[in-house]
Design an enzyme around this catalytic site. Structure first.
Site, PDB file in Angstrom:
ATOM      1  N   MET A 177     -12.939  18.614  58.800  1.00 20.03           N
ATOM      2  CA  MET A 177     -13.748  19.287  59.815  1.00 20.03           C
ATOM      3  C   MET A 177     -15.035  19.810  59.171  1.00 20.03           C
ATOM      4  O   MET A 177     -15.698  19.087  58.463  1.00 20.03           O
ATOM      5  CB  MET A 177     -12.928  20.391  60.502  1.00 20.03           C
ATOM      6  CG  MET A 177     -11.672  19.874  61.180  1.00 20.03           C
ATOM      7  SD  MET A 177     -12.020  18.584  62.402  1.00 20.03           S
ATOM      8  CE  MET A 177     -10.392  18.307  63.077  1.00 20.03           C
ATOM      9  N   SER A 178     -15.379  21.059  59.370  1.00 20.99           N
ATOM     10  CA  SER A 178     -16.695  21.541  58.936  1.00 20.99           C
ATOM     11  C   SER A 178     -16.808  21.824  57.445  1.00 20.99           C
ATOM     12  O   SER A 178     -17.896  22.179  56.980  1.00 20.99           O
ATOM     13  CB  SER A 178     -17.092  22.788  59.739  1.00 20.99           C
ATOM     14  OG  SER A 178     -17.383  22.433  61.072  1.00 20.99           O
ATOM     15  N   VAL A 179     -15.747  21.664  56.673  1.00 18.54           N
ATOM     16  CA  VAL A 179     -15.927  21.649  55.230  1.00 18.54           C
ATOM     17  C   VAL A 179     -16.871  20.506  54.851  1.00 18.54           C
ATOM     18  O   VAL A 179     -17.552  20.547  53.825  1.00 18.54           O
ATOM     19  CB  VAL A 179     -14.569  21.532  54.508  1.00 18.54           C
ATOM     20  CG1 VAL A 179     -14.756  21.462  52.993  1.00 18.54           C
ATOM     21  CG2 VAL A 179     -13.663  22.715  54.858  1.00 18.54           C
TER      22      VAL A 179
END
Length: 434
Positions: A113-115
């Site tokens: 995801m937003s990592v």
């Protein structure tokens, strides 16, 4: 679309339309490339960076943790309660512990995801260091297609730090929000969405609501614009850039995958899938100032050290913008810079990569620890799960560094650029921060 079935609900197919929903996400996050279109991010031909095992024999599961509701718990209980799919802990560059739940494993990529944003930020760092990307240049100098959008007049630095004035509502539970509208344009919205119109055409529809640089507000669209700018500056697609500039140089062991939309455009804001050990290698590289062992007793640089120093060294402008944002309630005293979160923890400031449904990279210089957690939360955001995990990794780092967890949380001394920062954290309300 794949018709594979999730382990928790064998009677229903996992598809592009339900892959993030419970109970399907526990299986889907390990099998994204079987559900959605992806590009391969190659690891190159070099040797993988070794992760030597640690001789430490500590019961990390029993480490005491004071949870966000004030109750007493242990690290093991928090990891068990927060829908953990996998975790890994490194200290002094050694693998202290790792664990994988079904259907995962050390060689299987999981949705970050937003990592992913933090990896794209490092791509930008290398391009800037090479002189191929100017952070002070206008976004439209690289992407003229955005000249009629709200990004007109925004600099690359603004999107790096999520400081543009563009209106973008990131509410995952709101079907009318911009983040859900973006899914529709990408082509993941549902069976009645029709043909995908594409991520880049969607970005061109966004308009401004505030002066550029006047605020910090977390928005995934900023990272997608940054990725588009990087591709134009380098003349290469993002999957190739991640491979050449980050993944291969840092010594990844496995190929990663990068989601793309229905038109072939990479999803820069949250499309990367990678193994826990390779995310741990990425985090250790950050902890080591952007360098990795070169195999001959020396080191080689992957990410410019100045990039990381700039991130850690908060100033009044960066801190003030964060303090005025909704994210301050979740991370009091924190800041956002270069596609990374920073948060005062129990043992000093911590660098974070965060993703919805509980993905986390936790880097602590004070304790020299690096923690990775993959999860499949039932909700995109859960403030209590987030805070409890942060406290758990703080506590684990303290024990590994020889600190006494029974002495309680410590207040960090000092004033940064005239603004007080505390090491204490408090139970947060539910602002959208990832």
């Amino acid at each position: 679309m794949s018709l594979e079935r999730g382990p928790d609900d064998p009677g229903a197919p996992v598809t592009a339309y339900n892959w993030q929903d419970p109970p399907f996400n526990r299986w889907a996050f390990w099998h994204v490339d079987e559900i959605l279109p992806t590009y391969q991010v190659t690891r190159g031909d070099g040797p993988a960076r070794g992760l030597p095992g640690s001789a430490a024999a500590l019961d990390l599961f029993g480490v005491p943790v004071t949870r966000s509701d004030g109750s007493a718990g242990t690290a093991g209980e928090v990891l068990d309660d927060t829908f953990t799919d996998a975790y890994a802990v490194l200290q002094d560059g050694e693998l202290v512990t790792e664990w994988y739940g079904p259907p995962g494993g050390p060689d299987r990529p999981h949705a970050l995801m937003s990592v992913s944003k933090s990896v794209v930020g490092c791509v930008a760092a290398v391009l800037i260091d090479r002189g191929e990307l100017d952070p002070q240049a206008l976004v439209t100098a690289y992407v003229p297609e955005l000249a009629a959008s709200g990004y007109a007049g925004a600099a690359v630095r603004h999107v790096l730090d999520m400081r543009s004035g563009v209106r973008f509502l990131e509410e995952y539970a709101n079907p009318q929000s911009d983040i859900r509208r973006m899914d529709e344009w990408i082509g993941w919205d549902g069976p009645d969405a029709g043909e995908p119109r594409g991520l880049y055409p969607f970005l061109a529809t966004l308009q401004a609501e505030a002066p550029h640089g006047s605020r910090f507000l977390y928005r995934s669209a900023e990272s997608d614009v940054l990725g588009w700018v990087c591709e134009r500056a380098a003349g290469q697609p993002m999957a190739e850039l991640i491979s050449a500039l980050v993944w291969a140089p840092m010594g990844a062991e496995h190929e990663a995958r990068l989601l793309h939309d229905g038109t072939g455009t990479a999803v820069h804001d949250g499309g990367l899938c990678a193994t826990a050990r390779d995310v741990a290698r990425f985090g250790q590289m950050l902890l080591d100032g952007g360098a990795v062992p070169d195999g001959t007793g020396g080191t080689r640089r992957v990410v410019p050290p100045r990039w990381l120093r700039d991130g850690w060294a908060v100033d009044a402008d960066v801190r003030g913008a964060f303090a005025a944002s909704p994210a301050e309630a979740a991370f009091p005293g924190g800041w956002y810079r270069n596609q990374f979160w920073f948060r005062p923890g129990a043992y000093g400031d911590v660098l974070l990569g965060l993703g919805i449904y509980g993905q986390m990279l936790h880097v602590s210089r004070r304790t020299n620890t690096m923690c990775v957690k993959f999860s499949s939360w039932p909700q995109a955001q859960n403030p209590a799960y987030l805070e409890d995990t942060l406290r758990t990794f703080d506590a684990i780092g303290g024990v590994l560094a020889g600190r006494d967890p029974t002495r309680g949380r410590r207040r960090l001394a000092g004033v940064v650029s005239g603004l007080s920062r505390q090491g204490d954290t408090v139970p947060p309300p539910p602002p959208n921060v990832i």
